[in-house]
Scaffold this active site. Structure first.
Site, PDB file in Angstrom:
ATOM      1  N   CYS A 118     -10.740  -0.791   6.646  1.00  0.00           N
ATOM      2  CA  CYS A 118     -11.743  -0.058   5.862  1.00  0.00           C
ATOM      3  C   CYS A 118     -12.644   0.740   6.794  1.00  0.00           C
ATOM      4  O   CYS A 118     -12.892   1.924   6.574  1.00  0.00           O
ATOM      5  CB  CYS A 118     -12.567  -1.023   5.011  1.00  0.00           C
ATOM      6  SG  CYS A 118     -11.600  -1.735   3.664  1.00  0.00           S
ATOM      7  N   HIS A 164     -17.553  -1.059  -0.352  1.00  0.00           N
ATOM      8  CA  HIS A 164     -16.789  -2.305  -0.460  1.00  0.00           C
ATOM      9  C   HIS A 164     -17.075  -2.969  -1.807  1.00  0.00           C
ATOM     10  O   HIS A 164     -18.218  -2.977  -2.283  1.00  0.00           O
ATOM     11  CB  HIS A 164     -17.157  -3.272   0.674  1.00  0.00           C
ATOM     12  CG  HIS A 164     -16.287  -3.120   1.884  1.00  0.00           C
ATOM     13  ND1 HIS A 164     -16.737  -2.628   3.077  1.00  0.00           N
ATOM     14  CD2 HIS A 164     -14.970  -3.405   2.073  1.00  0.00           C
ATOM     15  CE1 HIS A 164     -15.744  -2.618   3.966  1.00  0.00           C
ATOM     16  NE2 HIS A 164     -14.659  -3.090   3.383  1.00  0.00           N
ATOM     17  N   GLU A 170     -21.700   1.255   2.224  1.00  0.00           N
ATOM     18  CA  GLU A 170     -21.653   1.237   3.692  1.00  0.00           C
ATOM     19  C   GLU A 170     -22.428   2.410   4.288  1.00  0.00           C
ATOM     20  O   GLU A 170     -22.210   3.556   3.935  1.00  0.00           O
ATOM     21  CB  GLU A 170     -20.198   1.261   4.173  1.00  0.00           C
ATOM     22  CG  GLU A 170     -19.356   0.100   3.676  1.00  0.00           C
ATOM     23  CD  GLU A 170     -19.880  -1.284   4.099  1.00  0.00           C
ATOM     24  OE1 GLU A 170     -20.800  -1.339   4.945  1.00  0.00           O
ATOM     25  OE2 GLU A 170     -19.375  -2.288   3.570  1.00  0.00           O
TER      26      GLU A 170
END
Ligand code: PCA
Length: 226
Positions: free
Chosen positions: A145, A169, A82
């Site tokens: 998250c 993730h 991410e």
């Protein structure tokens, strides 16, 4: 000897699932020493209430030199690195306490987006070199998250400055997809051949990937300090 601590977090199962690969990976890596750093693994509840206090409590308790957080992205076929956390909570499903947050900033009067502080390109390359499919992603979603990523990035910065901090993730475990297939065949409610959430990766491969992510983070940040 006291080693500097790297905090590695995962999440409990949520959304009616019995497993969360992130918690399984954290369990396997908790307590290891990698390149002179101690990995401390913690599994977080999937609950929005008290999130900031819980994360700040961990930072105060452990005083980590780096924070890497993991979560499940159902249907993701790759290790998903991410790039940015977004200042928005917009849940599609309730959290594990039944709370559903709609279009609310995680923190009032704060930055819209905060970039990850992990060496993402070096990590991507190291994963690909090891034969592990991985890619950068520009959204961590708008559920727990992303909220965790946003809160850790802002709170570590406030407390410790520019320490490495970010979010990865993970895909489903193969047994989770087998369970989805089993139930789908029984229920005959959705067309199996059109589903796009059936990718998975084995726990051994996920553990190997996260070890590489940690090693690369520590190597690059150690290099930056010298
Ligand atoms: N995945 C969810 C929350 C917990 C998890 O493992 C998310 O992507 O927000």
């Amino acid at each position: 000897m006291k080693f500097p601590v790297v905090l590695l977090t995962g999440f409990e199962p949520y959304g009616g699932r019995g497993l969360n690969p992130s918690a399984e990976v954290v369990r396997r890596l908790d307590g290891l020493t990698i390149d002179g750093f101690r990995i401390v693994g913690r599994t977080l509840p999937v609950t929005f209430r008290g999130l900031a206090d819980r994360l700040i409590g961990l930072l105060t308790e452990l005083e980590p030199v780096a924070v890497v957080s993991l979560g499940l992205w159902p249907g993701e076929p790759l290790v998903r690195l991410e790039r940015v956390a977004f200042n928005l909570a917009a849940f599609e499903i309730p959290d594990n306490e039944g709370v559903l947050i709609e279009d609310t900033p995680i923190r009032e009067e704060a930055a819209t987006g905060v970039p990850a502080r992990l060496p993402l390109r070096a990590i991507e390359q190291a994963l690909l070199d090891a034969g592990i499919p991985a890619r950068l992603s520009t959204t961590a979603g708008t559920f727990l998250c992303n909220a965790t990523m946003y809160t850790f990035l802002t709170e570590t910065q406030r407390r410790f400055g520019e320490i490495p901090c970010g979010f990865v993730h993970l895909p489903y475990l193969p047994e989770q997809v087998a369970e989805i297939l089993r139930i789908s065949k029984e229920e005959r409610r959705l067309e199996l051949h059109q589903r796009a959430d059936l990718a998975s990766m084995s726990l051994d491969l996920l553990v190997k990937a996260v070890r590489i992510i940690l090693a690369e983070t520590l190597r690059v940040s150690a290099g930056a300090r010298h």
